[in-house]
Design an enzyme around this catalytic site. Structure first.
Site, PDB file in Angstrom:
ATOM      1  N   TYR A  53      -0.339   0.663 -16.749  1.00  0.00           N
ATOM      2  CA  TYR A  53      -1.761   0.609 -17.117  1.00  0.00           C
ATOM      3  C   TYR A  53      -2.482  -0.518 -16.384  1.00  0.00           C
ATOM      4  O   TYR A  53      -3.669  -0.401 -16.065  1.00  0.00           O
ATOM      5  CB  TYR A  53      -1.914   0.523 -18.641  1.00  0.00           C
ATOM      6  CG  TYR A  53      -1.558   1.843 -19.259  1.00  0.00           C
ATOM      7  CD1 TYR A  53      -0.315   2.055 -19.853  1.00  0.00           C
ATOM      8  CD2 TYR A  53      -2.427   2.932 -19.144  1.00  0.00           C
ATOM      9  CE1 TYR A  53       0.033   3.302 -20.358  1.00  0.00           C
ATOM     10  CE2 TYR A  53      -2.083   4.186 -19.645  1.00  0.00           C
ATOM     11  CZ  TYR A  53      -0.854   4.361 -20.238  1.00  0.00           C
ATOM     12  OH  TYR A  53      -0.500   5.590 -20.715  1.00  0.00           O
ATOM     13  N   ARG A  56      -3.525   1.061 -13.250  1.00  0.00           N
ATOM     14  CA  ARG A  56      -4.639   1.997 -13.421  1.00  0.00           C
ATOM     15  C   ARG A  56      -5.933   1.234 -13.720  1.00  0.00           C
ATOM     16  O   ARG A  56      -7.006   1.627 -13.286  1.00  0.00           O
ATOM     17  CB  ARG A  56      -4.298   3.028 -14.498  1.00  0.00           C
ATOM     18  CG  ARG A  56      -3.115   3.902 -14.068  1.00  0.00           C
ATOM     19  CD  ARG A  56      -2.930   5.108 -14.936  1.00  0.00           C
ATOM     20  NE  ARG A  56      -4.116   5.932 -14.909  1.00  0.00           N
ATOM     21  CZ  ARG A  56      -4.709   6.390 -16.017  1.00  0.00           C
ATOM     22  NH1 ARG A  56      -4.191   6.089 -17.198  1.00  0.00           N
ATOM     23  NH2 ARG A  56      -5.774   7.135 -15.931  1.00  0.00           N
ATOM     24  N   ASN A  89     -10.869  10.832 -21.083  1.00  0.00           N
ATOM     25  CA  ASN A  89     -10.509   9.912 -19.997  1.00  0.00           C
ATOM     26  C   ASN A  89     -10.542   8.463 -20.479  1.00  0.00           C
ATOM     27  O   ASN A  89     -11.327   8.119 -21.366  1.00  0.00           O
ATOM     28  CB  ASN A  89     -11.475  10.088 -18.812  1.00  0.00           C
ATOM     29  CG  ASN A  89     -11.418  11.500 -18.252  1.00  0.00           C
ATOM     30  OD1 ASN A  89     -10.437  12.221 -18.466  1.00  0.00           O
ATOM     31  ND2 ASN A  89     -12.481  11.913 -17.570  1.00  0.00           N
ATOM     32  N   VAL A  90      -9.701   7.667 -19.861  1.00  0.00           N
ATOM     33  CA  VAL A  90      -9.646   6.235 -20.227  1.00  0.00           C
ATOM     34  C   VAL A  90     -10.311   5.390 -19.149  1.00  0.00           C
ATOM     35  O   VAL A  90     -10.376   4.165 -19.258  1.00  0.00           O
ATOM     36  CB  VAL A  90      -8.171   5.797 -20.462  1.00  0.00           C
ATOM     37  CG1 VAL A  90      -7.610   6.493 -21.710  1.00  0.00           C
ATOM     38  CG2 VAL A  90      -7.294   6.079 -19.242  1.00  0.00           C
ATOM     39  N   HIS A 106      -9.311   8.966 -26.387  1.00  0.00           N
ATOM     40  CA  HIS A 106      -7.926   8.597 -26.049  1.00  0.00           C
ATOM     41  C   HIS A 106      -7.809   7.127 -25.652  1.00  0.00           C
ATOM     42  O   HIS A 106      -6.826   6.732 -25.026  1.00  0.00           O
ATOM     43  CB  HIS A 106      -7.400   9.481 -24.908  1.00  0.00           C
ATOM     44  CG  HIS A 106      -7.124  10.880 -25.338  1.00  0.00           C
ATOM     45  ND1 HIS A 106      -6.956  11.912 -24.444  1.00  0.00           N
ATOM     46  CD2 HIS A 106      -7.002  11.453 -26.565  1.00  0.00           C
ATOM     47  CE1 HIS A 106      -6.716  13.034 -25.106  1.00  0.00           C
ATOM     48  NE2 HIS A 106      -6.752  12.782 -26.395  1.00  0.00           N
ATOM     49  N   CYS A 114      -4.347  -4.633 -30.572  1.00  0.00           N
ATOM     50  CA  CYS A 114      -3.262  -5.410 -31.178  1.00  0.00           C
ATOM     51  C   CYS A 114      -2.440  -4.488 -32.073  1.00  0.00           C
ATOM     52  O   CYS A 114      -2.968  -3.864 -33.002  1.00  0.00           O
ATOM     53  CB  CYS A 114      -3.822  -6.568 -32.022  1.00  0.00           C
ATOM     54  SG  CYS A 114      -2.502  -7.485 -32.863  1.00  0.00           S
ATOM     55  N   CYS A 133      -2.529 -11.974 -29.524  1.00  0.00           N
ATOM     56  CA  CYS A 133      -3.791 -11.457 -30.072  1.00  0.00           C
ATOM     57  C   CYS A 133      -4.662 -12.646 -30.511  1.00  0.00           C
ATOM     58  O   CYS A 133      -4.187 -13.534 -31.238  1.00  0.00           O
ATOM     59  CB  CYS A 133      -3.480 -10.560 -31.279  1.00  0.00           C
ATOM     60  SG  CYS A 133      -4.922 -10.117 -32.278  1.00  0.00           S
ATOM     61  N   GLY A 172     -13.600  19.836 -16.714  1.00  0.00           N
ATOM     62  CA  GLY A 172     -12.464  19.176 -16.071  1.00  0.00           C
ATOM     63  C   GLY A 172     -11.299  18.874 -16.967  1.00  0.00           C
ATOM     64  O   GLY A 172     -10.681  17.812 -16.868  1.00  0.00           O
ATOM     65  N   ALA A 216     -16.363  19.788 -10.126  1.00  0.00           N
ATOM     66  CA  ALA A 216     -17.338  19.237 -11.089  1.00  0.00           C
ATOM     67  C   ALA A 216     -18.546  18.642 -10.370  1.00  0.00           C
ATOM     68  O   ALA A 216     -19.681  18.747 -10.854  1.00  0.00           O
ATOM     69  CB  ALA A 216     -16.654  18.168 -11.937  1.00  0.00           C
TER      70      ALA A 216
HETATM   71  N1  APR Z   1     -13.570  19.514 -10.714  1.00  0.00           N
HETATM   72  C1  APR Z   1     -13.389  20.158 -11.899  1.00  0.00           C
HETATM   73  N2  APR Z   1     -12.188  20.319 -12.496  1.00  0.00           N
HETATM   74  C2  APR Z   1     -11.119  19.782 -11.866  1.00  0.00           C
HETATM   75  C3  APR Z   1     -11.221  19.102 -10.630  1.00  0.00           C
HETATM   76  C4  APR Z   1     -12.513  18.977 -10.055  1.00  0.00           C
HETATM   77  N3  APR Z   1     -12.705  18.346  -8.892  1.00  0.00           N
HETATM   78  N4  APR Z   1      -9.961  18.713 -10.256  1.00  0.00           N
HETATM   79  C5  APR Z   1      -9.124  19.131 -11.220  1.00  0.00           C
HETATM   80  N5  APR Z   1      -9.810  19.788 -12.181  1.00  0.00           N
HETATM   81  C6  APR Z   1      -9.296  20.395 -13.411  1.00  0.00           C
HETATM   82  C7  APR Z   1      -7.915  20.988 -13.271  1.00  0.00           C
HETATM   83  O1  APR Z   1      -8.014  22.348 -12.870  1.00  0.00           O
HETATM   84  C8  APR Z   1      -7.371  20.859 -14.702  1.00  0.00           C
HETATM   85  O2  APR Z   1      -7.701  22.013 -15.463  1.00  0.00           O
HETATM   86  O3  APR Z   1      -9.186  19.366 -14.355  1.00  0.00           O
HETATM   87  C9  APR Z   1      -8.121  19.660 -15.266  1.00  0.00           C
HETATM   88  C10 APR Z   1      -7.256  18.426 -15.406  1.00  0.00           C
HETATM   89  O4  APR Z   1      -6.277  18.715 -16.365  1.00  0.00           O
HETATM   90  P1  APR Z   1      -5.236  17.570 -16.774  1.00  0.00           P
HETATM   91  O5  APR Z   1      -4.693  16.935 -15.550  1.00  0.00           O
HETATM   92  O6  APR Z   1      -4.310  18.184 -17.780  1.00  0.00           O
HETATM   93  O7  APR Z   1      -6.129  16.453 -17.504  1.00  0.00           O
HETATM   94  P2  APR Z   1      -6.725  16.517 -18.972  1.00  0.00           P
HETATM   95  O8  APR Z   1      -7.047  17.929 -19.354  1.00  0.00           O
HETATM   96  O9  APR Z   1      -7.819  15.527 -19.015  1.00  0.00           O
HETATM   97  O10 APR Z   1      -5.491  15.983 -19.871  1.00  0.00           O
HETATM   98  C11 APR Z   1      -5.759  15.821 -21.251  1.00  0.00           C
HETATM   99  O11 APR Z   1      -3.590  14.818 -21.539  1.00  0.00           O
HETATM  100  O12 APR Z   1      -2.072  13.395 -20.624  1.00  0.00           O
HETATM  101  C12 APR Z   1      -2.985  13.539 -21.633  1.00  0.00           C
HETATM  102  O13 APR Z   1      -4.218  11.854 -22.712  1.00  0.00           O
HETATM  103  C13 APR Z   1      -4.048  12.510 -21.492  1.00  0.00           C
HETATM  104  O14 APR Z   1      -6.440  12.737 -21.730  1.00  0.00           O
HETATM  105  C14 APR Z   1      -5.286  13.327 -21.156  1.00  0.00           C
HETATM  106  C15 APR Z   1      -4.969  14.669 -21.783  1.00  0.00           C
HETATM  107 ZN    ZN Z   2      -3.791  -8.999 -33.931  1.00  0.00          ZN
END
Ligand code: APR
Ligand code: ZN
Length: 239
Positions: A53, A56, A89-90, A106, A114, A133, A172, A216
């Site tokens: 993390y 990231r 998204n984070v 998330h 903490c 903390c 997305g 997107a």
């Molecule tokens: N534009 C639009 N969609 C897109 C693009 C783009 N440029 N690139 C990829 N995608 C789509 C992919 O087709 C896919 O369906 O975005 C989606 C990404 O899916 P994941 O990688 O599974 O991400 P997400 O759906 O956010 O995952 C959900 O899973 O791992 C956990 O907590 C984590 O928040 C995350 C959760």
């Molecule tokens: Zn604490």
């Protein structure tokens, strides 16, 4: 149509250069998600999880919001009705684009949690295991990320927004992870129209009234223009 709820996933940040989770190879920055995003992983190898993390969080400084984030921030500013962006998204790209009516279900990279007292606080830079903390003094600060098996944040606010919404838009996300993957069904149950904007069909596509496929950065600005044009046509000021 007054109230809009928008769910975003990793796909909205892909064109900013942030990796999605289930892309080719199924690795997240070289790690299986199960190896870095579970309480067991944190207990088993805290150094790996914290380092992952940290990397990231550092990457955020090298990326910028893309036209999809910018368009949603414009909708947030100009949409006269209710609006809530629920992001899985984070990253901080929605905020940096100017979005205000939003929440992270998330968790967030720029926050520390903490594990003892539950305090969440803004955090920049690295967060090594054993960091103390500031509230309770325990050496138990961890990345403020909701791991698999943990309860996402603000579910009450999300459920309320879904029950009141007239339009639910998913952008997305693969529809692979609950409870987010079930939001479209909740919205439909309450009579909302549903729209999916995604690069490819997702696990949830069958539940959406309409699915538009593409990047997107193209689909979202076009959709925002469409919605805002409708709102100016229908608003009493333009009679
Ligand atoms: N534009 C639009 N969609 C897109 C693009 C783009 N440029 N690139 C990829 N995608 C789509 C992919 O087709 C896919 O369906 O975005 C989606 C990404 O899916 P994941 O990688 O599974 O991400 P997400 O759906 O956010 O995952 C959900 O899973 O791992 C956990 O907590 C984590 O928040 C995350 C959760
Ligand atoms: Zn604490």
């Amino acid at each position: 149509m007054d109230n809009i709820v928008i769910l975003t996933g990793a796909g909205i940040s892909a064109e900013s250069g942030l990796a999605t989770f289930r892309g080719p190879g199924g690795l997240w920055e070289g790690h299986r998600v199960e190896d870095v995003c579970t309480p067991e992983a944190l207990a088993r190898d805290a150094a790996l999880v914290h380092r992952f993390y940290d990397e990231r969080r550092a990457a955020l400084g090298r990326v910028a919001p893309n036209p999809a984030h910018v368009a949603l921030a414009r909708l947030d500013r100009e949409w006269p009705g209710g609006l809530l962006i629920v992001t899985q998204n984070v990253d901080d790209l929605h905020e940096r684009a100017g979005a205000r009516r939003m929440l992270h279900m998330h968790g967030e990279l720029n926050s520390a949690l903490c594990a003892s007292c539950g305090t969440r606080r803004a955090w920049e830079g690295s967060l090594p295991p054993g960091t103390t903390c500031g509230d309770c003094g325990s050496p138990t600060l961890r990345p403020d990320i909701v791991f698999f098996g943990e309860m996402p944040y603000r579910m009450d606010a999300i459920e309320r927004a879904l029950s009141d919404c007239d339009l639910f838009v998913s952008i997305g996300t693969s529809g692979a992870v609950y409870p987010a993957a079930g939001f479209v069904r909740t919205a439909r149950y309450h009579g909302a129209a549903t729209l999916e904007l995604n690069l490819e069909r997702s696990a949830g596509s069958a539940w959406f009234g309409e699915t538009r496929l593409g990047p997107a950065s193209e689909l979202v600005p076009a959709w925002v223009d469409e919605v805002l044009a409708q709102s100016t046509q229908s608003s009493p000021m333009s009679r």
